[in-house]
Scaffold this motif. Structure first.
Motif, PDB file in Angstrom:
ATOM      1  N   LEU A  85     -31.619   1.556  13.610  1.00 16.60           N
ATOM      2  CA  LEU A  85     -31.997   0.542  14.583  1.00 16.60           C
ATOM      3  C   LEU A  85     -33.311   0.911  15.247  1.00 16.60           C
ATOM      4  CD1 LEU A  85     -28.682   1.247  14.885  1.00 16.60           C
ATOM      5  CD2 LEU A  85     -28.827  -0.766  16.303  1.00 16.60           C
ATOM      6  N   SER A  86     -33.982  -0.105  15.789  1.00 19.60           N
ATOM      7  CA  SER A  86     -35.171   0.082  16.601  1.00 19.60           C
ATOM      8  C   SER A  86     -34.986  -0.686  17.899  1.00 19.60           C
ATOM      9  CB  SER A  86     -36.423  -0.444  15.890  1.00 19.60           C
ATOM     10  OG  SER A  86     -36.789   0.400  14.828  1.00 19.60           O
ATOM     11  N   ALA A  87     -35.578  -0.158  18.964  1.00 19.11           N
ATOM     12  CA  ALA A  87     -35.502  -0.813  20.264  1.00 19.11           C
ATOM     13  C   ALA A  87     -36.585  -1.882  20.354  1.00 19.11           C
ATOM     14  CB  ALA A  87     -35.691   0.199  21.382  1.00 19.11           C
ATOM     15  N   PHE A  88     -36.193  -3.070  20.758  1.00 19.15           N
ATOM     16  CA  PHE A  88     -37.088  -4.199  20.991  1.00 19.15           C
ATOM     17  C   PHE A  88     -36.892  -4.643  22.429  1.00 19.15           C
ATOM     18  CE2 PHE A  88     -36.808  -4.122  16.442  1.00 19.15           C
ATOM     19  CZ  PHE A  88     -38.003  -4.656  15.988  1.00 19.15           C
ATOM     20  N   PRO A  89     -37.814  -5.445  22.976  1.00 19.94           N
ATOM     21  CA  PRO A  89     -37.626  -5.920  24.348  1.00 19.94           C
ATOM     22  C   PRO A  89     -36.274  -6.608  24.571  1.00 19.94           C
ATOM     23  CG  PRO A  89     -39.856  -6.367  23.643  1.00 19.94           C
ATOM     24  CD  PRO A  89     -39.109  -5.850  22.430  1.00 19.94           C
ATOM     25  N   ALA A  90     -35.742  -7.264  23.543  1.00 16.35           N
ATOM     26  CA  ALA A  90     -34.455  -7.957  23.672  1.00 16.35           C
ATOM     27  C   ALA A  90     -33.265  -7.038  23.388  1.00 16.35           C
ATOM     28  CB  ALA A  90     -34.417  -9.160  22.742  1.00 16.35           C
ATOM     29  N   GLY A  91     -33.513  -5.785  23.071  1.00 16.39           N
ATOM     30  CA  GLY A  91     -32.429  -4.847  22.785  1.00 16.39           C
ATOM     31  C   GLY A  91     -32.585  -4.211  21.421  1.00 16.39           C
ATOM     32  N   TRP A  92     -31.562  -3.480  21.000  1.00 20.07           N
ATOM     33  CA  TRP A  92     -31.575  -2.794  19.712  1.00 20.07           C
ATOM     34  C   TRP A  92     -31.377  -3.792  18.581  1.00 20.07           C
ATOM     35  CZ3 TRP A  92     -32.974   2.146  19.244  1.00 20.07           C
ATOM     36  CH2 TRP A  92     -32.906   2.963  20.370  1.00 20.07           C
ATOM     37  N   LYS A  93     -32.174  -3.645  17.522  1.00 21.41           N
ATOM     38  CA  LYS A  93     -32.079  -4.489  16.327  1.00 21.41           C
ATOM     39  C   LYS A  93     -31.898  -3.589  15.105  1.00 21.41           C
ATOM     40  CE  LYS A  93     -33.149  -8.557  18.197  1.00 21.41           C
ATOM     41  NZ  LYS A  93     -32.366  -9.761  18.036  1.00 21.41           N
ATOM     42  N   ILE A  94     -31.174  -4.109  14.130  1.00 23.16           N
ATOM     43  CA  ILE A  94     -30.891  -3.369  12.901  1.00 23.16           C
ATOM     44  C   ILE A  94     -32.130  -3.389  12.002  1.00 23.16           C
ATOM     45  CG2 ILE A  94     -29.366  -3.218  10.886  1.00 23.16           C
ATOM     46  CD1 ILE A  94     -27.932  -3.046  13.706  1.00 23.16           C
ATOM     47  N   THR A  95     -32.603  -2.209  11.606  1.00 20.61           N
ATOM     48  CA  THR A  95     -33.734  -2.125  10.678  1.00 20.61           C
ATOM     49  C   THR A  95     -33.267  -1.809   9.258  1.00 20.61           C
ATOM     50  OG1 THR A  95     -34.101   0.193  11.255  1.00 20.61           O
ATOM     51  CG2 THR A  95     -35.395  -1.459  12.457  1.00 20.61           C
ATOM     52  N   ALA A  96     -32.067  -1.233   9.149  1.00 20.79           N
ATOM     53  CA  ALA A  96     -31.502  -0.942   7.828  1.00 20.79           C
ATOM     54  C   ALA A  96     -29.986  -0.857   7.950  1.00 20.79           C
ATOM     55  CB  ALA A  96     -32.059   0.371   7.277  1.00 20.79           C
ATOM     56  N   ALA A  97     -29.304  -1.357   6.911  1.00 18.39           N
ATOM     57  CA  ALA A  97     -27.841  -1.354   6.893  1.00 18.39           C
ATOM     58  C   ALA A  97     -27.350  -1.069   5.483  1.00 18.39           C
ATOM     59  CB  ALA A  97     -27.302  -2.709   7.364  1.00 18.39           C
ATOM     60  N   GLY A  98     -26.105  -0.688   5.390  1.00 14.17           N
ATOM     61  CA  GLY A  98     -25.554  -0.350   4.081  1.00 14.17           C
ATOM     62  C   GLY A  98     -26.202   0.910   3.541  1.00 14.17           C
ATOM     63  N   CYS A  99     -26.431   1.881   4.411  1.00 15.02           N
ATOM     64  CA  CYS A  99     -27.172   3.087   4.034  1.00 15.02           C
ATOM     65  C   CYS A  99     -26.232   4.245   3.716  1.00 15.02           C
ATOM     66  CB  CYS A  99     -28.093   3.498   5.167  1.00 15.02           C
ATOM     67  SG  CYS A  99     -29.286   2.222   5.638  1.00 15.02           S
ATOM     68  N   VAL A 100     -26.555   4.946   2.647  1.00 19.12           N
ATOM     69  CA  VAL A 100     -25.804   6.137   2.267  1.00 19.12           C
ATOM     70  C   VAL A 100     -26.785   7.296   2.099  1.00 19.12           C
ATOM     71  CG1 VAL A 100     -23.878   4.930   1.168  1.00 19.12           C
ATOM     72  CG2 VAL A 100     -25.880   5.504  -0.177  1.00 19.12           C
ATOM     73  N   PRO A 101     -26.364   8.490   2.535  1.00 17.77           N
ATOM     74  CA  PRO A 101     -27.259   9.647   2.389  1.00 17.77           C
ATOM     75  C   PRO A 101     -27.354  10.089   0.944  1.00 17.77           C
ATOM     76  CG  PRO A 101     -25.150  10.306   3.327  1.00 17.77           C
ATOM     77  CD  PRO A 101     -25.113   8.818   3.193  1.00 17.77           C
ATOM     78  N   ARG A 102     -28.505  10.673   0.616  1.00 15.66           N
ATOM     79  CA  ARG A 102     -28.721  11.258  -0.716  1.00 15.66           C
ATOM     80  C   ARG A 102     -29.229  12.680  -0.512  1.00 15.66           C
ATOM     81  NH1 ARG A 102     -32.706   7.229  -3.649  1.00 15.66           N
ATOM     82  NH2 ARG A 102     -33.843   7.638  -1.724  1.00 15.66           N
ATOM     83  N   PRO A 103     -28.756  13.626  -1.269  1.00 16.44           N
ATOM     84  CA  PRO A 103     -29.198  15.002  -1.091  1.00 16.44           C
ATOM     85  C   PRO A 103     -30.722  15.145  -1.245  1.00 16.44           C
ATOM     86  CG  PRO A 103     -27.345  14.892  -2.615  1.00 16.44           C
ATOM     87  CD  PRO A 103     -27.781  13.494  -2.345  1.00 16.44           C
TER      88      PRO A 103
END
Length: 126
Positions: free
Chosen positions: A97-115
């Motif tokens: 997420l990133s903070a915007f004047p209107a609040g937190w917004k999703i910048t990426a979803a469905g994320c899985v870590p990779r080594p």
């Protein structure tokens, strides 16, 4: 006025308040996805993320988002806030997420870590 709000969002609140706000935004997004509320889910996306999703799928956000078949998460396992950026780890998903004047917004979803590599995300901004 927008600058003042953005400063208050990130500079005047405590780390705990910012973590709680990012967690709430992530859970609202997940709830919208679970309820198939495309309007609300797309409103939770950062502008660049929404634009990238629509352009790559060649369809409106509400339809494109559900084509991604994101997992349905319901519990926060951890949250980290770094200035205006946050990572919320849920029981079945990781959101950025990133903070915007209107609040937190999703910048990426469905994320899985990779080594030894960046996260692989189903939905992300350019």
């Amino acid at each position: 006025m927008a600058v003042v709000c953005a400063v208050c969002l990130t500079g005047c609140s405590t780390l705990g308040e910012r973590e709680a706000a990012a967690s709430r935004a992530a859970l609202r997004f997940e709830e919208s996805v679970r309820q198939a509320d495309g309007t609300r889910a797309c409103a939770a996306l950062a502008p660049e993320t929404r634009q990238e999703l629509e352009e790559s799928a060649k369809m409106p956000c509400a339809k494109a988002l559900f084509e991604e078949q994101l997992s349905h998460a319901a519990a926060v396992r951890g949250v980290q806030v770094y200035g205006q950026q946050a990572r919320v780890v849920l029981n079945t998903d990781t959101l950025f997420l990133s903070a915007f004047p209107a609040g937190w917004k999703i910048t990426a979803a469905g994320c899985v870590p990779r080594p030894h590599q960046p996260y692989q995300c189903q939905v992300k901004g350019g």
